[in-house]
Design an enzyme around this catalytic site. Sequence first.
Site, PDB file in Angstrom:
ATOM      1  N   SER A 143       0.736  -1.244  -0.108  1.00  0.00           N
ATOM      2  CA  SER A 143       0.071  -0.457   0.297  1.00  0.00           C
ATOM      3  C   SER A 143       0.796   1.364   0.151  1.00  0.00           C
ATOM      4  CB  SER A 143      -0.643  -0.072   1.156  1.00  0.00           C
ATOM      5  OG  SER A 143      -1.526   1.452   1.324  1.00  0.00           O
ATOM      6  N   TYR A 157      -2.167  -1.608   9.971  1.00  0.00           N
ATOM      7  CA  TYR A 157      -2.598  -1.536   8.610  1.00  0.00           C
ATOM      8  C   TYR A 157      -1.071  -0.927   7.902  1.00  0.00           C
ATOM      9  CZ  TYR A 157      -3.493  -1.217   3.826  1.00  0.00           C
ATOM     10  OH  TYR A 157      -4.309  -1.017   2.748  1.00  0.00           O
TER      11      TYR A 157
END
Length: 253
Positions: A143, A157
């Site tokens: 990401s 995350y």
Amino acid sequence: MTRVGKRVAWVTGGGSGIGEAGAEALAADGWTLVVSGRRQSALDTVVAKIIKAGGAAEALALDVSNAAEAQKAADQIVARHGRIDLLVNNAGINVPKRSWKDMDLEGWDQLVQVNLNGVLYCMRAVLPTMRKQQDGAIINVSSWAGRHVSKMPGPAYTTTKHAVLALTHSFNMDECINGLRACCLMPGEVATPILKLRPVVPSEEEQAKMLQPEDLGRTIAFIASMPARVCINEVLISPTHNRGFIQTPNNRD
């Protein structure tokens, strides 16, 4: 990868979003696809779409957070197809409770187990076959949060996605001598179903400006198309309209 003959790709988290788009793009390039995920019905839909378009694909239900299941899946692919040329580690999650003030250990453990351990389990599962082949590629979908720390995705995350980047580079350091290569793909905001888990769900207008799944599908197919002598170590890709660069109340969700 420009090998003549059968090329087998395993895509995790392939039932929707980036995984689905990646599987479709690879199938269009002639790859034989094994699409895995936790929801059999979603996998069956993706496989049916690929086959209808003239591609070759099959579904394999899998929870990547289970090391034994990941190994069993890899073994089944090799038993059926004789090889694994590409692994796309796309399975990943986030949770609504993602800030320091409301996060819980259950959510943290869940993210680590899927977003990090699941990546490792699948890499480890394909490694013996790829070493034997002296050829193979892995694309780890991380990401933008794997490169840039921000409040929006949350600490769990962000931490797991940073770890995936490190894991990818570590793999290349050790396995380049065996003809293997890995790429860490780090997309900014993508309009996928995972957005529904955000505390503040972006509007349709905002999502239209984001990267779309097919953009990542084309990127995955491009990385996979490179000859074995080429290692694309990482790709950082974002929407032109990058909400991380624009200070608005809704990009702090």
